[in-house]
Design an enzyme around this catalytic site. Sequence first.
Site, short mmCIF file in Angstrom:
data_model
loop_
_atom_site.label_atom_id
_atom_site.label_comp_id
_atom_site.label_asym_id
_atom_site.label_seq_id
_atom_site.Cartn_x
_atom_site.Cartn_y
_atom_site.Cartn_z
N ILE A 7 0.82 -1.21 0.00
CA ILE A 7 0.00 0.00 0.00
C ILE A 7 0.85 1.26 0.00
O ILE A 7 0.33 2.36 -0.07
CB ILE A 7 -0.98 0.04 1.20
CG1 ILE A 7 -0.26 -0.23 2.52
CG2 ILE A 7 -2.12 -0.95 0.99
CD1 ILE A 7 -1.13 -0.03 3.74
N GLY A 8 2.14 1.09 0.05
CA GLY A 8 2.97 2.29 0.02
C GLY A 8 4.43 1.90 -0.05
O GLY A 8 4.82 0.79 0.32
N PHE B 118 11.99 3.67 4.08
CA PHE B 118 12.21 2.55 4.97
C PHE B 118 12.10 1.23 4.23
O PHE B 118 12.76 0.25 4.54
CB PHE B 118 11.14 2.65 6.07
CG PHE B 118 11.19 1.57 7.10
CD1 PHE B 118 10.39 0.45 6.98
CD2 PHE B 118 12.02 1.69 8.21
CE1 PHE B 118 10.42 -0.54 7.94
CE2 PHE B 118 12.05 0.70 9.18
CZ PHE B 118 11.25 -0.41 9.04
N LYS C 252 5.33 -2.45 7.94
CA LYS C 252 6.45 -1.79 7.27
C LYS C 252 7.64 -2.71 7.30
O LYS C 252 8.13 -3.08 8.37
CB LYS C 252 6.81 -0.50 8.02
CG LYS C 252 6.09 0.71 7.49
CD LYS C 252 6.65 1.99 8.06
CE LYS C 252 5.78 3.14 7.56
NZ LYS C 252 6.03 4.39 8.22
N ASP D 56 8.53 16.24 10.29
CA ASP D 56 8.12 15.99 8.91
C ASP D 56 6.59 16.02 8.83
O ASP D 56 5.97 15.07 8.37
CB ASP D 56 8.70 14.64 8.45
CG ASP D 56 8.74 14.52 6.94
OD1 ASP D 56 8.52 15.55 6.25
OD2 ASP D 56 8.97 13.41 6.43
#
Length: 855
Positions: free
Chosen positions: A531-532, A536, A553, A649
């Site tokens: 999904i992304g 990282f 992740k 960020d």
Amino acid sequence: MKSIPNPLFLALCCCSFTINTFHVLGEISPQPQPLSYVLSCGGNDGTDSDGRKWIPDQKFLSSSGKKDSTEAATAQFQDPLLPSLVPYMNARIFRSPSTSYKFPVVSESRLWLRLHFYPATYNNLDPFSSYFSVVANGVTLLKNFSAAITAKALTQAYILREFSLMPIGTGDLNVTIAPSKESFGFINGIEVIPMPDIFHQPAAFVGYGDQTLDLRSSALQTMFRLNVGGQFIAPNNDSGLTRAWYDDMPYLFGSAIGVTSQADKKLNIEYKADVTEDIAPLDVYRTARTMGPDSNVNKKYNLTWIFEVDANFTYVVRLHFCEYLLPRVNERVFDIFINNQTAQPAADVIAWSGGKGIPFYKDYAAYVTDGQGADKMWVALHPSESMKPEVYDAILNGLELFKVNDTNQNLAGPNPVPSEMLTNAEAEEKQFTPSGSKVGTLIGGVAGGVASCAIVVALVVFVKKKQRNDGSSKTINPLPVYGSSHSGKSGTTGKPHGGSHLMNLAAGLCRHFSLSDIKSGTKNFNESHVIGVGGFGKVYKGTIDGGTKVAIKRSNPSSEQGVHEFQTEIEMLSKLRHRHLVSLIGFCEEDGEMILVYDYMANGTLREHLYHTNKPPLSWKQRLEICIGAARGLHYLHTGARHTIIHRDVKTTNILLDENWVAKVSDFGLSKTGSTLDETHVSTMVKGSFGYLDPEYFRRQQLTEKSDIYSFGVVLFEVLCARPVLDSSLPKEQVSLADYAQHCQRKGTLHQIIDPHIKEKINPECLKIYAEVAGKCLSDQGIDRPSIGDVLWNLEFCLQLQENPGGVQVAEDKANDAYDTHTATISIDEEMANKEVGSNRMNPVFSMLVDAKGR
Ligand SMILES: *[C@@H]1O[C@H](CO)[C@@H](O)[C@H](O)[C@H]1NC(C)=O
Ligand SMILES: *[C@@H]1O[C@H](CO)[C@@H](O)[C@H](O)[C@H]1NC(C)=O
Ligand SMILES: *[C@@H]1O[C@H](CO)[C@@H](O)[C@H](O)[C@H]1NC(C)=O
Ligand SMILES: *[C@@H]1O[C@H](CO)[C@@H](O)[C@H](O)[C@H]1NC(C)=O
Ligand SMILES: *[C@@H]1O[C@H](CO)[C@@H](O)[C@H](O)[C@H]1NC(C)=O
Ligand SMILES: *[C@@H]1O[C@H](CO)[C@@H](O)[C@H](O)[C@H]1NC(C)=O
Ligand SMILES: *[C@@H]1O[C@H](CO)[C@@H](O)[C@H](O)[C@H]1NC(C)=O
């Protein structure tokens, strides 16, 4: 339109600093007021970020020799983690013990003595070569003390030590700072404050039958002070005693950490007998940690806190209780263990205190011996099965841990040893940090505007590196001797390496998953689950526990992120929990994989609902609510955790939305360490982050929480205008949204760039405030930008205006009246809160509080 009530101002009205007023000795008054001193050593008159006044220390110095052997100095570096410039940026340097401080005292009471140290370079003196002792009227408070080593071990910018000294009546309090041989001493701030006698009751000596310890003739050092199950309480909110109370989360042991709760607003919590606000503020008693709803589960575990302490001292554990849930005797009865010994069988808070909502406390003393270098204080609660209570549960509202002077009138312990993990991380950083001069030229070239791609790439690399340097320091409490679980748990297992250490480290903070759990949850990292993609590595959608959706992740195998950074990150992330932060659920470290498991956010990022999307546009109200949620998340990072955490960020892709459209801030830890430096990542980073970067950061090279405020201002305009923050396809003056929106605002043409989908629906008053606050966030100087609390308040007020334009006039008038007095402020808060009990909406100030505690 009338001016908006300024929350900052309201906050100031609420706090009185009577304790700090300085009385000149010799003033004739029938009842001599106790004297208190709040000194900025080597500095001038100044006010800290809490509004406390600090005065110069010069006239309290007295020399046995002819001349003053000290010098005043200014720190050569300002750590962004300092909570305030006063008193930390100035210091007094001591080259010999011949000059010391002398404070005239006219009080029969005990004295708090607080010492503040900021180990920086002063007059080119290396802080790591400073060793000294501090003696106050014969009691040794610190010996061979290195503020620099201590700060490093605790990953803190500054050190605060608090002592409670025995009453001296009328006379002088002498405080001597004696440098070790060939060394120098320094100090930044000293507070001497008469305190009520909170140690008049003897403490029960654990393990010695009926023996007690009389504390009246002892000096004590505060080691830990926790608002159990609650939030950080700032010194200016502690009933004039200026104590800070910290969240207990980092000190909990094991995976079973119970549940937190808050007393019902309608329940009156009242002091009775000799428990007064001197013992602890009501906010401590209003929140608690209990074991949980299931008696069978509770029977199987101990609710345990662990503290690192110095060996060979006696400690007093003060436990604060207030039962606000169960009203009867023998309803909730539990045993209290200290260092594995029964300190209290069958504790029954209702029986002790006499009823629901009545605060109570108990003191226990225990001696801590030297055990293999790891010296700990365990405090554990367990339901008292032998009493057969109605529910098997336990409760605790607050905890303080004090060290008692030994027989040599000494309170000093050894310097802590910085963990290997920190030392390694530091060595790694040194290798990577670019030289200062190079960076300087780059910055100079870029500050003017949007520069060429190559420079931008270099810049972001630098920013990322700089972020590493800041470390995870802010999460740690400045008071304890040995920080939190950080240095503690690595101490127990020795060398930190591999999974077993990590499991220890994170045990109780978050879950450990096996690689097979993760593989089966993502169909062996199937590409269809991605999904992304970030610096990282890849982010997968997955399931755990047979159905719970999570985001996984997975660190890129070529990622530069080392095991140490991964561990530090897990520790930091798992301590931060808030409704408006994306929670870390767990991690997996196996076969060289480093995987983090987060809450799954069904509605993705805020950005994908704003532009370049097929999704239906968000309504104005939805946008406001999302901004408010994100502001609350940032508010927690800036103020709710023990110390300011700068996100670094903030952008619309780091604001995620769950299935109920609740906004959650993400990537607050990863921004520090989670970047790889490969080209692709950097260039994808640039588009997002560059348009959000605080211009002051370039000029001054200092990252502060006001850098987040700047970025959040950009987010506010992005939400209003629904366009990218940098769009190179537009005419030059429009490329940067931050610049262009400010330009339009000055020209009064902002309405022309508002997202057409919402333009007609925005209440003009609401828009005015929204644009004003967004504009203020973009102020060139950090100091002119509002605090996140201010931003939040104004956004909430906006939402009220939008929702209820008719009712606004009333609220506004009342709020203006409330400027006048403290009582008026309180009454309006309560009135507004009560009025809105029926609806879901709350008064801004009020909802901030509720939210802060309802974690
Ligand atoms: C403090 O110092 C003064 C002289 O500098 C001395 O006379 C006095 O006795 C000292 N007081 C204590 C309690 O040590
Ligand atoms: C103090 O408490 C008040 C209300 O209880 C709250 O609004 C305020 O933010 C607190 N101030 C600080 C500095 O924590
Ligand atoms: C504690 O006391 C023991 C026995 O006197 C001694 O061996 C040990 O070094 C002391 N530990 C510390 C940390 O001072
Ligand atoms: C208490 O018991 C635990 C295990 O149950 C042990 O790890 C710990 O060292 C003990 N603590 C003390 C102070 O004896
Ligand atoms: C709770 O702690 C006490 C004291 O260390 C220990 O005896 C007991 O076994 C513990 N109970 C559980 C369920 O861990
Ligand atoms: C602390 O110092 C006082 C004063 O010298 C002494 O009476 C007391 O016994 C000391 N406390 C301990 C625990 O040794
Ligand atoms: C002073 O502290 C340092 C660092 O903790 C230690 O290496 C040194 O041995 C200590 N010196 C004395 C005299 O205790």
